[in-house]
Design an enzyme around this catalytic site. Structure first.
Site, PDB file in Angstrom:
ATOM      1  N   ALA A  13      20.614 -19.036  81.193  1.00  0.00           N
ATOM      2  CA  ALA A  13      20.557 -18.759  79.756  1.00  0.00           C
ATOM      3  C   ALA A  13      20.429 -20.058  78.960  1.00  0.00           C
ATOM      4  O   ALA A  13      20.908 -21.119  79.376  1.00  0.00           O
ATOM      5  CB  ALA A  13      21.815 -18.004  79.323  1.00  0.00           C
ATOM      6  N   ALA A  16      23.701 -21.720  78.138  1.00  0.00           N
ATOM      7  CA  ALA A  16      24.251 -22.407  79.309  1.00  0.00           C
ATOM      8  C   ALA A  16      23.558 -23.748  79.509  1.00  0.00           C
ATOM      9  O   ALA A  16      24.210 -24.761  79.813  1.00  0.00           O
ATOM     10  CB  ALA A  16      24.089 -21.534  80.548  1.00  0.00           C
ATOM     11  N   HIS A  80      28.806  -8.249  81.404  1.00  0.00           N
ATOM     12  CA  HIS A  80      29.950  -9.146  81.555  1.00  0.00           C
ATOM     13  C   HIS A  80      31.065  -8.583  82.422  1.00  0.00           C
ATOM     14  O   HIS A  80      31.599  -9.279  83.298  1.00  0.00           O
ATOM     15  CB  HIS A  80      30.510  -9.517  80.179  1.00  0.00           C
ATOM     16  N   LYS A  98      31.857 -14.568  75.573  1.00  0.00           N
ATOM     17  CA  LYS A  98      32.359 -13.489  74.734  1.00  0.00           C
ATOM     18  C   LYS A  98      31.189 -12.617  74.299  1.00  0.00           C
ATOM     19  O   LYS A  98      30.047 -13.093  74.238  1.00  0.00           O
ATOM     20  CB  LYS A  98      33.127 -14.058  73.539  1.00  0.00           C
ATOM     21  N   ARG A 166      20.345 -10.324  71.413  1.00  0.00           N
ATOM     22  CA  ARG A 166      21.340  -9.941  70.411  1.00  0.00           C
ATOM     23  C   ARG A 166      20.874  -8.768  69.556  1.00  0.00           C
ATOM     24  O   ARG A 166      21.683  -8.155  68.856  1.00  0.00           O
ATOM     25  CB  ARG A 166      21.666 -11.138  69.511  1.00  0.00           C
TER      26      ARG A 166
END
Length: 330
Positions: A13, A16, A80, A98, A166
């Site tokens: 990602a 990351a 997740h 998160k 998102r």
């Protein structure tokens, strides 16, 4: 484990690559040693940060690597819980982006997995590791603001890419899940109180909330916040009491958004600025994992703390559903 924690990352990602991979190498007692991705081109920037990086072509292959102690998970929100549990079952400590869960009940599964495996599973809510928030909590607890009566927060930014995860309902996107965790978590971390949602509204696009406004209260304290993916970049947290006001100028991304300054205004006293110019919260977060695994220290933001923030988000969604604005359980 010897004198440091050997880390692997599930997926290449962008966050990351830009933020957490450098933090893993910057942090004391941590080394980035492996990455899972099928695309060698996406692995190249990570290898530049961590020479000798082992690249696995699947998440399962990385979890089977005996030379990894902990994994960082930056996958889409909807993945997740399952991958955090699978990583713990594979014997790895877990630091997951998160929101680590989509509902408070997900945290019960995660806590059960943590207890069964004996492995750390933690949500990567980085403000808990920044010293400015410990200072905010201490100032409020010491009564420097007097009786706290109002807290306001905001976290907004502009998202231009229509293909961004998102904006995907299937991948559990939306502003509340992406950044709502910050003002809610900050309120809870600073005050030790649980907000009760009393009103909420949102703008929906293709099944996700792109902007939301929330009002809550905890006893006599009013708490309101705004989050959005459709306006300019802005962050703020302000705590107001009977004798003073405390403004957190870069509450969530200090260094990137602005300097970590607290502006303390007390009635009848000169305004005071408390600065934390050198604290790097992502590296401190990684160091907190090392302290837990190597020293037995308590992790500063356990799943139980993160669960309370998710419970508040659940309550916001329930309020939106009652108004016919929300999009129901996902």
């Amino acid at each position: 484990m010897t004198d440091h924690i050997r880390w692997g990352i599930l997926g290449a990602a962008g966050f990351a690559r830009k933020t957490m991979a450098p933090a893993l190498n910057e942090a004391r007692r941590a080394r980035l040693v492996a990455l899972a991705t099928r695309d060698p081109a996406r692995a190249a920037p990570f290898a530049a940060i961590a020479p000798g990086l082992r690249v696995h072509d699947s998440y399962d292959a990385l979890l089977a690597d005996p030379e990894i102690d902990a994994v960082y998970i930056p996958l889409p929100n909807a993945l997740h819980v399952d991958w955090s549990i699978r990583a713990a079952q594979a014997g790895k400590a877990v630091l997951c982006e998160k929101p680590i869960g989509l509902h408070a009940s997900d945290f019960d599964r995660l806590i059960a997995a943590r207890e069964k495996t004996g492995k750390l599973i933690a949500e990567a809510w980085m403000p808990a590791h920044h010293p400015q928030w410990a200072a905010v909590r201490d100032l409020i607890a010491a009564g420097r603001l007097g009786a706290l009566h109002s807290v306001t927060g905001a976290f907004t930014y502009g998202l231009a890419d229509p293909g961004n995860i998102r904006l995907s309902a299937d991948l559990a996107g939306g502003a509340l899940r992406d950044v709502g965790v910050y003002p809610i978590g900050a309120f809870r971390f600073a005050t030790g109180l649980e907000p009760e949602v009393i009103w909420a509204d949102a703008i929906m696009e293709n099944g996700v909330d792109t902007s939301a406004w929330v009002q809550a209260r905890a006893g006599d304290i009013r708490f309101s916040f705004h989050v959005s993916m459709r306006t300019i970049r802005y962050q703020s947290m302000v705590f107001e009491g009977s004798h003073g006001r405390l403004s957190v100028m870069a509450p969530f991304n200090p260094g990137q958004y602005g300097q970590a300054d607290l502006i303390l205004a007390i009635e009848g006293q000169p305004q005071r600025t408390i600065s934390f110019p050198n604290a790097r919260q992502y590296a401190l977060q990684v160091e907190a994992v090392a302290a837990t695994l190597l020293d037995g220290a308590a992790f500063p933001y356990p799943l139980e703390a993160a669960r309370g923030t998710q419970a508040a988000i659940d309550a916001v969604f329930a309020t939106l559903d009652e108004k016919g604005v929300g999009y129901g359980p996902q």
